[in-house]
Design a protein around this motif. Sequence first.
Motif, PDB file in Angstrom:
ATOM      1  N   PHE A  58     -71.144  11.084  -6.322  1.00  0.00           N
ATOM      2  CA  PHE A  58     -71.008  11.477  -7.529  1.00  0.00           C
ATOM      3  C   PHE A  58     -69.941  12.049  -7.698  1.00  0.00           C
ATOM      4  O   PHE A  58     -69.660  12.809  -7.682  1.00  0.00           O
ATOM      5  N   GLY A 104     -67.916  14.074 -11.048  1.00  0.00           N
ATOM      6  CA  GLY A 104     -67.455  14.412 -12.350  1.00  0.00           C
ATOM      7  C   GLY A 104     -67.303  15.947 -11.633  1.00  0.00           C
ATOM      8  O   GLY A 104     -66.613  16.759 -12.810  1.00  0.00           O
ATOM      9  N   HIS A 105     -67.357  16.550 -10.290  1.00  0.00           N
ATOM     10  CA  HIS A 105     -67.134  18.194 -10.065  1.00  0.00           C
ATOM     11  C   HIS A 105     -65.388  18.007 -10.447  1.00  0.00           C
ATOM     12  O   HIS A 105     -65.249  17.237  -9.886  1.00  0.00           O
ATOM     13  N   CYS A 122     -76.145  21.374  -3.076  1.00  0.00           N
ATOM     14  CA  CYS A 122     -77.121  19.954  -3.289  1.00  0.00           C
ATOM     15  C   CYS A 122     -78.373  19.503  -2.384  1.00  0.00           C
ATOM     16  O   CYS A 122     -78.829  20.406  -1.618  1.00  0.00           O
ATOM     17  N   ARG A 141     -83.442  12.270  -8.734  1.00  0.00           N
ATOM     18  CA  ARG A 141     -82.977  13.295  -9.205  1.00  0.00           C
ATOM     19  C   ARG A 141     -81.352  13.904  -7.688  1.00  0.00           C
ATOM     20  O   ARG A 141     -82.601  14.367  -6.834  1.00  0.00           O
ATOM     21  N   THR A 164     -70.410  25.172 -12.689  1.00  0.00           N
ATOM     22  CA  THR A 164     -71.104  24.289 -12.755  1.00  0.00           C
ATOM     23  C   THR A 164     -72.087  23.785 -11.998  1.00  0.00           C
ATOM     24  O   THR A 164     -71.422  24.439 -10.970  1.00  0.00           O
ATOM     25  N   LYS A 184     -74.907  20.424 -11.034  1.00  0.00           N
ATOM     26  CA  LYS A 184     -75.020  19.449 -12.669  1.00  0.00           C
ATOM     27  C   LYS A 184     -76.125  18.853 -11.780  1.00  0.00           C
ATOM     28  O   LYS A 184     -76.531  18.848 -10.745  1.00  0.00           O
ATOM     29  N   TRP A 193     -77.063  14.525 -11.581  1.00  0.00           N
ATOM     30  CA  TRP A 193     -77.074  13.613 -11.302  1.00  0.00           C
ATOM     31  C   TRP A 193     -78.572  12.490 -11.265  1.00  0.00           C
ATOM     32  O   TRP A 193     -79.474  12.938 -10.771  1.00  0.00           O
ATOM     33  N   ASP A 233     -76.057   8.653 -12.486  1.00  0.00           N
ATOM     34  CA  ASP A 233     -74.553   9.422 -13.938  1.00  0.00           C
ATOM     35  C   ASP A 233     -74.538  10.993 -14.203  1.00  0.00           C
ATOM     36  O   ASP A 233     -75.907  11.240 -13.698  1.00  0.00           O
ATOM     37  N   GLU A 234     -74.416  10.952 -14.896  1.00  0.00           N
ATOM     38  CA  GLU A 234     -74.530  12.959 -15.182  1.00  0.00           C
ATOM     39  C   GLU A 234     -75.061  13.317 -16.371  1.00  0.00           C
ATOM     40  O   GLU A 234     -75.421  12.369 -17.028  1.00  0.00           O
ATOM     41  N   HIS A 257     -76.757  16.622 -16.402  1.00  0.00           N
ATOM     42  CA  HIS A 257     -76.687  17.455 -17.423  1.00  0.00           C
ATOM     43  C   HIS A 257     -75.608  18.782 -16.700  1.00  0.00           C
ATOM     44  O   HIS A 257     -75.991  18.320 -15.391  1.00  0.00           O
ATOM     45  N   SER A 258     -74.972  19.316 -17.509  1.00  0.00           N
ATOM     46  CA  SER A 258     -73.604  20.274 -16.415  1.00  0.00           C
ATOM     47  C   SER A 258     -74.212  21.685 -16.915  1.00  0.00           C
ATOM     48  O   SER A 258     -74.343  22.065 -18.404  1.00  0.00           O
TER      49      SER A 258
END
Length: 344
Positions: free
Chosen positions: A57, A59-60, A67, A75, A84, A86, A88, A94-95, A97-98
């Motif tokens: 994943f 994005g961070h 986790c 999810r 944040t 998040k 996934w 895919d992300e 929401h954050s």
Amino acid sequence: MEKKKIAVPLVCHGHSRPVVDLFYSPITPDGYFLISASKDSSPMLRNGETGDWIGTFEGHKGAVWSCCLDTNALRAASGSADFTAKIWDALTGDELHSFEHKHIVKACAFSEDTHHLLTGGFEKILRIFDLNRPDAPPREVRESPGSVRTVAWLHSDQTILTSCSEMGGVRLLDLRSNQIIQTLETKSSVTSAEVSRDGRYITTADGSTVKFWDANHFGLMKSYDMPCKVESASIEPKFGNKFIVGGEDMWVHLFDFFSGEEISCNKGHHGPIHCVKFSPEGESYASGSEDGTIRIWKMNILEGNDILKSSEAEIGVEEAVQKVKALHINKDGSAEEEDVSVVV
């Protein structure tokens, strides 16, 4: 109980920095899965049985401290030093929401019904995000007395369990009244707190001690001193007759729940162990370390005398639960024993 040799573990590479959290999904129609959090900012998803890498994943922008997967493993969630948490898509990576915070997020947990995400961290605030309305402001449950280290749900999402980095104890918060209904006292700060799959036990690690609590009546059932400072502990989910511990000595210790006797000591990591978890059926367990690897250790097949011990263990648990039920919790939070027998 005689010590047994444990098979060479499955070694899972991929993280470039220490692994600080592990989480197994329940068993799904597609098997079960293992997600890992690391200071390298990239949570990873694996096949829980084989350890095979499924995806990362991305994005961070900071270390990921926590986790988890939802009940159906559809999810994933992660809490990070980039302020944040998040959500996934566990199928596509895919992300979704954050959720912005004002400080480091150290802990996150999906509710049992999968509709909410609980977070906590350096802000000292517990937040509940409604995943059906992700753009809505979160419910700020209560200010914590210290930086939040662990969070968990229990009692069908009616109670929140949380511990702090700066002080001992585990606090149990009733969401209906928004009041602390019980504090499980420990001498040192609690570094891991696990609610068993069947909802019967709370397993805590603090300092060099592992404790087991009744999750419904909050009585202390077992307390064992460990050979080193420990960071994480997990109870075997099927029979409840064994538990694992990992800590600063770099070894994964397997113990008998009822006697506290060490069954095996698994060596292989090259740094302190930060997290250990049993798989959902208890046939294996995973450990994550400062050395950046995850190791999956297979349990030996139960021999005849172990099966007998397991059945005896079930009887022992029932007796222990009956004794804990004899505890009377006063309105001021103190406990009185209505039975002279004590759970050891």
